[in-house]
Every structure is written in structure tokens, then in C-alpha cells.
Design an enzyme around this catalytic site. Structure first.
Site, mmCIF file in Angstrom:
data_model
loop_
_atom_site.group_PDB
_atom_site.id
_atom_site.type_symbol
_atom_site.label_atom_id
_atom_site.label_comp_id
_atom_site.label_asym_id
_atom_site.label_seq_id
_atom_site.Cartn_x
_atom_site.Cartn_y
_atom_site.Cartn_z
ATOM 1 N N ARG A 232 81.848 19.886 13.930
ATOM 2 C CA ARG A 232 81.275 18.563 14.179
ATOM 3 C C ARG A 232 82.373 17.517 14.031
ATOM 4 O O ARG A 232 83.193 17.593 13.109
ATOM 5 C CB ARG A 232 80.163 18.258 13.161
ATOM 6 C CG ARG A 232 78.840 18.929 13.468
ATOM 7 C CD ARG A 232 78.215 18.410 14.754
ATOM 8 N NE ARG A 232 76.922 19.006 15.030
ATOM 9 C CZ ARG A 232 76.740 20.093 15.789
ATOM 10 N NH1 ARG A 232 77.768 20.693 16.340
ATOM 11 N NH2 ARG A 232 75.526 20.557 16.003
ATOM 12 N N GLU A 261 80.388 11.296 20.286
ATOM 13 C CA GLU A 261 80.280 11.935 21.614
ATOM 14 C C GLU A 261 79.293 11.190 22.508
ATOM 15 O O GLU A 261 78.284 10.714 22.013
ATOM 16 C CB GLU A 261 79.825 13.395 21.440
ATOM 17 C CG GLU A 261 80.874 14.218 20.716
ATOM 18 C CD GLU A 261 80.407 15.631 20.388
ATOM 19 O OE1 GLU A 261 79.341 16.048 20.869
ATOM 20 O OE2 GLU A 261 81.117 16.298 19.641
ATOM 21 N N HIS A 279 82.456 19.468 24.029
ATOM 22 C CA HIS A 279 81.464 20.137 23.166
ATOM 23 C C HIS A 279 80.792 21.310 23.901
ATOM 24 O O HIS A 279 79.589 21.273 24.185
ATOM 25 C CB HIS A 279 80.407 19.130 22.685
ATOM 26 C CG HIS A 279 79.653 19.617 21.475
ATOM 27 N ND1 HIS A 279 79.174 18.766 20.501
ATOM 28 C CD2 HIS A 279 79.288 20.858 21.083
ATOM 29 C CE1 HIS A 279 78.549 19.477 19.565
ATOM 30 N NE2 HIS A 279 78.599 20.752 19.909
HETATM 31 O O1 LIG Z 1 77.116 22.327 18.535
HETATM 32 C C1 LIG Z 1 76.353 23.178 18.837
HETATM 33 C C2 LIG Z 1 75.372 23.729 17.957
HETATM 34 O O2 LIG Z 1 75.167 23.181 16.871
HETATM 35 O O3 LIG Z 1 74.767 24.740 18.318
#
Ligand SMILES: O=CC(=O)O
Length: 314
Positions: A232, A261, A279
Site C-alpha cells: 500500500r 492513487e 496497482h
Molecule cells: O491491492 C490489492 C488487494 O488488496 O487485493
């Protein structure tokens, strides 16, 4: 009361297409005035389906007075207001494990890319610089280096197992040591950053992990050190990262996640020693299909048995 599902946001077609066979479902973003929709109809919904990115804030949870379960697509649930979930006694599920391999693959890919300069060399060739100025400068070796893991949960352990194949020495930092693991626990993140060549962030986003990778940690990682973040954006102090990269205090960074983001700070975009991805850690067709399947199983289990297949311990 009869069950009804609210989708917080558009869901992948394989999931959205199967939901109506389980029970009646509505998509919040279809409503021209979402606030009015929730005021008038919020009481109808017992199940909310959301994603790790979309989450569910207190306002949404409060607007669903009969909510009993939230089923989230994704392993991270930092965008869901856990205080509101706990206070209301709502059950929560996520999609752990099915994405471990693909996220770990991407972490290793990002690491090799940034350390060996793959994307930067690709740009070099495309710009026509190879015939003009020759190949790119020698990069840094990956195999046999020291890997520091921040976080050693499900994904972290899969990354570490891949790193063994690269003959890396591995140590990790977590709040508590996991004695069942073969790797050395490092109680201090600064000491880990000082020791390692590469630091991979694989811990959950939470108030406890906010900005754990601070200016001090980046300084300890140093000018020959590389940071990879597939967890994250909130775990890394992004301004400090920009400053460390600009001043040459950090060797480079491979980033799949960002603090705000989809905004990526301009200095990261223009830095040749940074690799940026939108991401996409779990974004393979196979893994996304498995994640969708797991959400469906959770919804089905909730509707039939009032329990969840992969509950989050709250
Ligand atoms: O970032 C992606 C997730 O948390 O699955």
C-alpha cells in the site's frame, strides 16, 4: 428480512454477471443521485460488495441500516472503515491467498526491473539512443543480494520463497517474530534497511503501518539500496521517497502502489531510477477470476448459512 445485495462500484463482469442468480442486486453507481438513492433505499440492503480500492466509508455503512455483511474483492481492506464495521457487528470477507503468487511474481519482476534497469533500457532503445550513445551503463546484480522484507504474511512468504531461487539472504521485519519461519527476524526496521540491499514492502496498509518507510529508513537503505512496494502506498512516506531519490540518497524504487492513487507524483514519473505500475499486483486474468469466485463463494455462504468462507478477524 429478505436479502438484497448492493454493489458499491462496477465489479468485474464474471462476478457481476453471476450475482443476480444469488439474489436481487443493485449497483450504487447506476443511481443518478447516490445520496438520494441511499436515503430512500439504503434500508433494503443486507450485503455490500465492494473492492479493496473502492472500500466502504462510515457514511456508506451508516446509510445501510440493515447491512449484515461486506464482501470485498481484494486482500487489503484498509479502505473499509473497520470501526464502523465493528460498531455495527457487520461481517467482512476479503480474498486472501488466491492472489499470493501473482503479487509475488510482480514484486520480483519490479525488483529485477528497477535494479537491472529493464524499463529504463527499453526507453533508451526506443529513443534511438543505442546507436547514438551505446548501451545503457552496467546496472546492479540481483542474485545473491540481501533482501529485507517489511511484512512476512501470506504474500511476503511467497516473495521470500521466490527470492531463495535468486540465492538471496533474507531477513524480515514484523511486529512479532514468526518462529516457524526459517528467516531471521529483525526487530528494528532501520537496522533491516541498513543491512539489506533491497527492501520489499509487503505489509498491510493500516494506521499502524502508516509511513513506516520514513526518511530515516530510506536513508538507511542508502544510495545502493532499492525499495519495492507492492503493498500500500500509505506505508511509504512518498514525499520522503521523492526527496531521497532526487538527492541520490536512494538507488531506486519499483512501485505498484501510491499514496494517492491514481495520482503519481511528477518527480517519480520523470526519474529514470523509478519503475511505476498502476496497482496491478493481482491483475492477471487467472487471479482475478479466482478472486471473483471467492467473493461469490462468500456471498453464497452468507446468504445460505450466515457465515463467510474467508472472514476477516475484526
Ligand atoms: O491491492 C490489492 C488487494 O488488496 O487485493
Amino acid at each position: 428480512m429478505s436479502q438484497k445485495i448492493l454493489q458499491a462500484c462496477p465489479l468485474p463482469p464474471p462476478l457481476a454477471a453471476k450475482l443476480p442468480s444469488l439474489c436481487q442486486t443493485e449497483l450504487l453507481s447506476d443511481a443518478p443521485d447516490q445520496a438520494a438513492f441511499l436515503r430512500e433505499r439504503g434500508g433494503e440492503f443486507t450485503v455490500l460488495i465492494t473492492t479493496g480500492t473502492q472500500g466502504a466509508d462510515k457514511a456508506l455503512i451508516d446509510a445501510l441500516p440493515n447491512l449484515q455483511a461486506i464482501c470485498s474483492l481484494g486482500v487489503g481492506y484498509d479502505a473499509i472503515d473497520l470501526d464502523a464495521v465493528r460498531a455495527r457487528g457487520v461481517m467482512l470477507s476479503n480474498t486472501p491467498d488466491v492472489l499470493n503468487d501473482c503479487v509475488a511474481d510482480l514484486a520480483i519482476g519490479l525488483l529485477i526491473d528497477v535494479v537491472r534497469g529493464i524499463s529504463a533500457s527499453d526507453r533508451h532503445v526506443r529513443r534511438g539512443d543505442w546507436p547514438r550513445v551505446g548501451p545503457t551503463m552496467p546496472s546492479t546484480r540481483v542474485s545473491g543480494k540481501r533482501l529485507g522484507m517489511l511484512g512476512m504474511g501470506r504474500v511476503g512468504q511467497v516473495i521470500a520463497r521466490r527470492a531463495i531461487g535468486f540465492n538471496m539472504e533474507i531477513r524480515y521485519h514484523t511486529r512479532t517474530a514468526k518462529s516457524e519461519l526459517p528467516w531471521q527476524h529483525e526487530p528494528s526496521l532501520i537496522d533491516l534497511a541498513q543491512w539489506c540491499d533491497f527492501l520489499i514492502v509487503a505489509c498491510p496498509g493500516s494506521p499502524e503501518t502508516f509511513h513506516l518507510v520514513s526518511a530515516e529508513v530510506l536513508k538507511a537503505l542508502g544510495p545502493n539500496g532499492y525499495l519495492v512496494n507492492i503493498a500500500r502506498g500509505s506505508v511509504v512516506d512518498e514525499q520522503a521517497l521523492v526527496a531521497a531519490l532526487e538527492s541520490g540518497q536512494l538507488g531506486g524504487a519499483g512501485l505498484d502502489v501510491f499514496e494517492n492513487e491514481p495520482e503519481v507524483p511528477a518527480p517519480l514519473l520523470s526519474n529514470e531510477r523509478v519503475v511505476v505500475l498502476p496497482h496491478v499486483g493481482s491483475a492477471t486474468r487467472e487471479t482475478r477470476a479466482a478472486m471473483c469466485e471467492l467473493v461469490l463463494k462468500n456471498v453464497e455462504r452468507f446468504l445460505t448459512k450466515r457465515s463467510l468462507v474467508t472472514p476477516v478477524e475484526l
